[in-house]
Design a protein around this motif. Structure first.
Motif, PDB file in Angstrom:
ATOM      1  N   LYS A 118       0.828  -1.209   0.000  1.00 17.46           N
ATOM      2  CA  LYS A 118       0.000   0.000   0.000  1.00 17.46           C
ATOM      3  C   LYS A 118       0.859   1.255   0.000  1.00 17.46           C
ATOM      4  O   LYS A 118       0.456   2.293  -0.522  1.00 17.46           O
ATOM      5  N   LEU A 119       2.048   1.159   0.603  1.00 13.24           N
ATOM      6  CA  LEU A 119       2.925   2.329   0.695  1.00 13.24           C
ATOM      7  C   LEU A 119       3.876   2.430  -0.495  1.00 13.24           C
ATOM      8  O   LEU A 119       4.512   3.467  -0.696  1.00 13.24           O
ATOM      9  N   GLY A 120       3.994   1.346  -1.238  1.00 13.22           N
ATOM     10  CA  GLY A 120       4.926   1.345  -2.369  1.00 13.22           C
ATOM     11  C   GLY A 120       6.377   1.222  -1.957  1.00 13.22           C
ATOM     12  O   GLY A 120       7.274   1.754  -2.603  1.00 13.22           O
ATOM     13  N   VAL A 121       6.618   0.518  -0.849  1.00 19.83           N
ATOM     14  CA  VAL A 121       7.996   0.237  -0.425  1.00 19.83           C
ATOM     15  C   VAL A 121       8.143  -1.261  -0.212  1.00 19.83           C
ATOM     16  O   VAL A 121       7.165  -2.006  -0.331  1.00 19.83           O
ATOM     17  N   SER A 122       9.363  -1.686   0.092  1.00 22.15           N
ATOM     18  CA  SER A 122       9.586  -3.114   0.290  1.00 22.15           C
ATOM     19  C   SER A 122       9.134  -3.548   1.690  1.00 22.15           C
ATOM     20  O   SER A 122       9.047  -2.735   2.601  1.00 22.15           O
ATOM     21  N   ARG A 123       8.887  -4.836   1.821  1.00 27.44           N
ATOM     22  CA  ARG A 123       8.496  -5.393   3.118  1.00 27.44           C
ATOM     23  C   ARG A 123       9.581  -5.152   4.150  1.00 27.44           C
ATOM     24  O   ARG A 123       9.302  -4.858   5.318  1.00 27.44           O
ATOM     25  N   GLN A 124      10.839  -5.253   3.701  1.00 26.78           N
ATOM     26  CA  GLN A 124      11.965  -5.061   4.624  1.00 26.78           C
ATOM     27  C   GLN A 124      12.011  -3.631   5.132  1.00 26.78           C
ATOM     28  O   GLN A 124      12.417  -3.400   6.278  1.00 26.78           O
ATOM     29  N   THR A 125      11.604  -2.708   4.299  1.00 24.87           N
ATOM     30  CA  THR A 125      11.560  -1.305   4.736  1.00 24.87           C
ATOM     31  C   THR A 125      10.526  -1.136   5.845  1.00 24.87           C
ATOM     32  O   THR A 125      10.803  -0.523   6.871  1.00 24.87           O
ATOM     33  N   VAL A 126       9.357  -1.703   5.643  1.00 20.95           N
ATOM     34  CA  VAL A 126       8.322  -1.630   6.687  1.00 20.95           C
ATOM     35  C   VAL A 126       8.825  -2.282   7.964  1.00 20.95           C
ATOM     36  O   VAL A 126       8.715  -1.704   9.053  1.00 20.95           O
ATOM     37  N   ASN A 127       9.420  -3.441   7.833  1.00 24.84           N
ATOM     38  CA  ASN A 127       9.943  -4.153   9.008  1.00 24.84           C
ATOM     39  C   ASN A 127      10.987  -3.310   9.734  1.00 24.84           C
ATOM     40  O   ASN A 127      10.926  -3.164  10.956  1.00 24.84           O
ATOM     41  N   ALA A 128      11.911  -2.752   8.979  1.00 26.66           N
ATOM     42  CA  ALA A 128      13.000  -1.971   9.585  1.00 26.66           C
ATOM     43  C   ALA A 128      12.466  -0.733  10.302  1.00 26.66           C
ATOM     44  O   ALA A 128      12.909  -0.413  11.404  1.00 26.66           O
ATOM     45  N   ILE A 129      11.503  -0.066   9.694  1.00 29.72           N
ATOM     46  CA  ILE A 129      10.921   1.122  10.331  1.00 29.72           C
ATOM     47  C   ILE A 129      10.172   0.711  11.588  1.00 29.72           C
ATOM     48  O   ILE A 129      10.333   1.319  12.650  1.00 29.72           O
ATOM     49  N   GLU A 130       9.401  -0.353  11.462  1.00 25.43           N
ATOM     50  CA  GLU A 130       8.616  -0.832  12.602  1.00 25.43           C
ATOM     51  C   GLU A 130       9.521  -1.197  13.775  1.00 25.43           C
ATOM     52  O   GLU A 130       9.203  -0.925  14.926  1.00 25.43           O
ATOM     53  N   LYS A 131      10.660  -1.793  13.458  1.00 26.31           N
ATOM     54  CA  LYS A 131      11.605  -2.214  14.491  1.00 26.31           C
ATOM     55  C   LYS A 131      12.539  -1.085  14.925  1.00 26.31           C
ATOM     56  O   LYS A 131      13.449  -1.291  15.728  1.00 26.31           O
ATOM     57  N   GLY A 132      12.344   0.086  14.359  1.00 27.70           N
ATOM     58  CA  GLY A 132      13.150   1.243  14.772  1.00 27.70           C
ATOM     59  C   GLY A 132      14.563   1.271  14.223  1.00 27.70           C
ATOM     60  O   GLY A 132      15.415   1.990  14.736  1.00 27.70           O
ATOM     61  N   LYS A 133      14.813   0.504  13.165  1.00 27.96           N
ATOM     62  CA  LYS A 133      16.165   0.497  12.596  1.00 27.96           C
ATOM     63  C   LYS A 133      16.469   1.811  11.894  1.00 27.96           C
ATOM     64  O   LYS A 133      17.605   2.255  11.872  1.00 27.96           O
ATOM     65  N   PHE A 134      15.484   2.405  11.284  1.00 34.32           N
ATOM     66  CA  PHE A 134      15.625   3.765  10.750  1.00 34.32           C
ATOM     67  C   PHE A 134      14.260   4.422  10.646  1.00 34.32           C
ATOM     68  O   PHE A 134      13.235   3.779  10.857  1.00 34.32           O
ATOM     69  N   ASP A 135      14.292   5.712  10.382  1.00 32.82           N
ATOM     70  CA  ASP A 135      13.054   6.473  10.268  1.00 32.82           C
ATOM     71  C   ASP A 135      12.631   6.556   8.817  1.00 32.82           C
ATOM     72  O   ASP A 135      13.480   6.591   7.921  1.00 32.82           O
ATOM     73  N   PRO A 136      11.326   6.632   8.565  1.00 31.61           N
ATOM     74  CA  PRO A 136      10.874   6.806   7.187  1.00 31.61           C
ATOM     75  C   PRO A 136      11.223   8.202   6.693  1.00 31.61           C
ATOM     76  O   PRO A 136      11.425   9.118   7.504  1.00 31.61           O
ATOM     77  N   SER A 137      11.309   8.373   5.399  1.00 32.81           N
ATOM     78  CA  SER A 137      11.432   9.713   4.819  1.00 32.81           C
ATOM     79  C   SER A 137      10.138  10.460   5.126  1.00 32.81           C
ATOM     80  O   SER A 137       9.111   9.853   5.451  1.00 32.81           O
ATOM     81  N   LEU A 138      10.173  11.774   5.000  1.00 33.74           N
ATOM     82  CA  LEU A 138       8.958  12.565   5.249  1.00 33.74           C
ATOM     83  C   LEU A 138       7.836  12.188   4.283  1.00 33.74           C
ATOM     84  O   LEU A 138       6.697  11.989   4.723  1.00 33.74           O
TER      85      LEU A 138
END
Lengths: 66, 66
Positions: free
Chosen positions: A22-42
């Motif tokens: 739905k966001l147009g990003v990879s699953r790993q990106t969602v996982n990493a953001i959810e786990k606090g590995k990095f912040d999403p772009s604005l």
DNA sequence: ACTAAAAGTAAATAAAACTTTACATTTTAA
DNA sequence: TTAAAATGTAAAGTTTTATTTACTTTTAGT
């Protein structure tokens, strides 16, 4: 930066892969953001905001600034 | 992504250098964001939000999502 | 008009966000 | 209880954000 993505996904019954789609990003990106590995772009934060119909501040909390 | 930084700086009588100092970034970064060359990171957007006491949505508008 | 401060810009570099591929672990449901 | 789905993770690579240095143009004050 804290976020409520896991809870929001649960409320909407989305898997990480669903949300990624739905966001147009990879699953790993969602996982990493959810786990606090990095912040999403604005822009990505805005997409999340629109999808969940919540303000960015309701999804993300910057604990650095009190 | 549009933003109201120039107007907000004017209201507060901040130069780009002033704002850069308060945010802990370079003057060129403030200039580039103001001119729409790129978007700030989410943490930087939060700092701006706190500084101007406005929501992120009140400072930035993502015209891509209507 | 002159000067100084502010703003604009550009190139080279660094750091952070994000992708892709791939595999391991955990959870869920039949 | 075992198979599939979901989640976690890691390495290598790309893109975007941010820095530094440095120079030009615009704006404001005298």
């Amino acid at each position: 930066m804290k976020n409520r993505l896991k809870v929001l996904r649960a409320e909407y019954n989305f898997t990480q892969a669903d949300l990624a789609n739905k966001l147009g990003v990879s699953r790993q990106t969602v996982n990493a953001i959810e786990k606090g590995k990095f912040d999403p772009s604005l822009p990505l934060a805005f997409k999340m905001s629109k999808l969940f119909q919540l303000s960015i501040e309701e999804i993300f909390q910057n604990e650095e600034l009190e």
